[in-house]
Design a protein around this motif. Sequence first.
Motif, short mmCIF file in Angstrom:
data_model
loop_
_atom_site.label_atom_id
_atom_site.label_comp_id
_atom_site.label_asym_id
_atom_site.label_seq_id
_atom_site.Cartn_x
_atom_site.Cartn_y
_atom_site.Cartn_z
N GLY A 179 52.35 10.94 12.76
CA GLY A 179 53.31 10.42 11.80
C GLY A 179 52.58 10.02 10.53
N TYR A 180 53.30 9.92 9.43
CA TYR A 180 52.68 9.56 8.16
C TYR A 180 53.69 8.80 7.32
N GLU A 181 53.24 7.66 6.78
CA GLU A 181 54.12 6.84 5.94
C GLU A 181 53.29 5.95 5.03
N ASN A 182 53.55 6.03 3.73
CA ASN A 182 52.91 5.15 2.74
C ASN A 182 51.39 5.13 2.85
N GLY A 183 50.78 6.30 2.99
CA GLY A 183 49.32 6.38 3.03
C GLY A 183 48.70 6.02 4.36
N ILE A 184 49.53 5.81 5.38
CA ILE A 184 49.01 5.49 6.71
C ILE A 184 49.34 6.65 7.65
N LEU A 185 48.30 7.16 8.29
CA LEU A 185 48.43 8.24 9.25
C LEU A 185 48.44 7.64 10.65
N TYR A 186 49.43 8.01 11.44
CA TYR A 186 49.55 7.53 12.81
C TYR A 186 49.29 8.70 13.74
N GLY A 188 44.82 4.56 4.06
CA GLY A 188 44.27 5.19 2.86
C GLY A 188 44.17 6.69 2.94
N VAL A 189 44.96 7.30 3.80
CA VAL A 189 44.89 8.76 3.97
C VAL A 189 45.81 9.43 2.95
N PRO A 190 45.27 10.32 2.11
CA PRO A 190 46.10 11.02 1.14
C PRO A 190 47.11 11.94 1.83
N ALA A 191 48.23 12.15 1.18
CA ALA A 191 49.26 13.04 1.73
C ALA A 191 48.70 14.44 1.98
N SER A 192 47.76 14.88 1.14
CA SER A 192 47.18 16.22 1.31
C SER A 192 46.42 16.34 2.63
N VAL A 193 45.76 15.27 3.06
CA VAL A 193 45.04 15.29 4.34
C VAL A 193 46.04 15.39 5.49
N MET A 250 48.58 18.85 9.60
CA MET A 250 49.77 19.43 10.22
C MET A 250 49.75 20.97 10.17
N SER A 251 49.06 21.54 9.20
CA SER A 251 49.02 23.00 9.11
C SER A 251 47.74 23.60 9.71
N GLY A 283 42.92 18.93 16.61
CA GLY A 283 41.79 18.12 17.06
C GLY A 283 40.54 18.37 16.23
N ARG A 284 40.27 19.62 15.96
CA ARG A 284 39.08 19.98 15.17
C ARG A 284 39.21 19.42 13.75
N TYR A 285 40.39 19.54 13.15
CA TYR A 285 40.61 19.01 11.80
C TYR A 285 40.46 17.48 11.81
N PHE A 286 41.02 16.84 12.81
CA PHE A 286 40.93 15.38 12.92
C PHE A 286 39.47 14.93 12.98
N HIS A 287 38.68 15.56 13.84
CA HIS A 287 37.28 15.15 14.00
C HIS A 287 36.44 15.43 12.76
N ALA A 288 36.77 16.48 12.01
CA ALA A 288 35.99 16.85 10.83
C ALA A 288 36.41 16.10 9.57
N ASN A 289 37.68 15.70 9.47
CA ASN A 289 38.19 15.20 8.19
C ASN A 289 38.84 13.82 8.22
#
Length: 68
Positions: A15-22, A35-40, A45-46, A51-57
């Motif tokens: 989930g994502y809301e107001n710069g917070i990624l859940y 502090g997570v940008p919407a682009s991240v 999501m794409s 899992g790989r994206y999460f661990h790297a970014n």
Amino acid sequence: MRMIPVSSSDISSVGYENGILYIQFHSGGMYSYSGVPASVYQNLMSAPSKGRYFHANIKGIYAYQRIG
């Protein structure tokens, strides 16, 4: 805040809301990353491997707390 189920061996839903990624993990833990940008979020999501994206970014880059 709406959690969206994702296809991942690590991550159950996101989930994502107001710069917070859940992130809800299959292991049962739920974490918020601030502090997570919407682009991240959009890239996560794409990503073919969530899992790989999460661990790297995301992990180790953004401040987090366990919330569940």
